[in-house]
Design a protein around this motif. Structure first.
Motif, mmCIF file in Angstrom:
data_model
loop_
_atom_site.group_PDB
_atom_site.id
_atom_site.type_symbol
_atom_site.label_atom_id
_atom_site.label_comp_id
_atom_site.label_asym_id
_atom_site.label_seq_id
_atom_site.Cartn_x
_atom_site.Cartn_y
_atom_site.Cartn_z
ATOM 1 N N TRP A 193 0.787 -1.138 -0.044
ATOM 2 C CA TRP A 193 -0.003 0.001 -0.118
ATOM 3 C C TRP A 193 0.872 1.174 -0.041
ATOM 4 N N PRO B 113 -4.023 7.644 -1.151
ATOM 5 C CA PRO B 113 -4.921 7.122 -0.140
ATOM 6 C C PRO B 113 -4.494 6.948 1.206
ATOM 7 N N SER B 114 -5.540 6.946 2.245
ATOM 8 C CA SER B 114 -5.008 6.672 3.771
ATOM 9 C C SER B 114 -4.495 5.286 4.067
ATOM 10 N N TRP C 261 -4.975 4.066 6.595
ATOM 11 C CA TRP C 261 -5.923 3.480 7.537
ATOM 12 C C TRP C 261 -6.739 2.457 6.622
ATOM 13 N N ILE C 262 -6.908 2.834 5.395
ATOM 14 C CA ILE C 262 -7.317 1.676 4.635
ATOM 15 C C ILE C 262 -6.540 0.444 4.543
ATOM 16 N N SER C 263 -5.317 0.517 4.293
ATOM 17 C CA SER C 263 -4.408 -0.760 4.454
ATOM 18 C C SER C 263 -4.355 -1.522 5.712
ATOM 19 N N ALA D 156 -6.829 -1.736 7.790
ATOM 20 C CA ALA D 156 -8.144 -2.159 8.038
ATOM 21 C C ALA D 156 -8.082 -3.645 7.113
ATOM 22 N N VAL D 157 -7.608 -3.462 5.680
ATOM 23 C CA VAL D 157 -7.160 -4.461 4.770
ATOM 24 C C VAL D 157 -6.230 -5.660 5.413
#
Length: 102
Positions: A65, A82-83, A85-87, A89-90
């Motif tokens: 990411w 992209p944040s 935080w998305i990575s 969560a994934v």
């Protein structure tokens, strides 16, 4: 002592999550020793094996990411990267999948 690393909030949360998981798995292992089982991974594993494999996968997701952040901005025409935080969560979803079904 730890001034050499950039301790942003996402980095601190990621490492704190790992510490909490290790403590939880240690308590769980003492109370209920794990047994080998076969899931979708090509080898029989214990809970500890699946935790290690899941943590490695989580690290790879986060590294990918961060490494592809600039490219994703161009590909998707985003104003900012992209944040992370998305990575996070994934990577936690991947970790949960490996722990549960691996």
């Amino acid at each position: 002592m730890l001034s050499w690393m950039v301790w942003t909030t996402p980095v601190a949360v990621f490492f704190a999550s790992i510490v909490v998981m290790l403590i939880g798995m240690t308590i769980l292992e003492v109370r209920s020793p794990s047994v080998l089982r076969k899931g979708f991974l090509p080898i029989a594993t214990t809970r500890g094996d699946r935790l290690f494999i899941g943590l490695m996968c989580a690290a790879w997701v986060n590294l990918a990411w961060v490494g592809l952040g600039e490219k994703m901005t161009a590909w998707l025409s985003l104003p900012d990267e992209p944040s992370v935080w998305i990575s996070f969560a994934v990577s936690m979803l991947v970790l949960a999948l490996v722990l549960r079904k691996g």
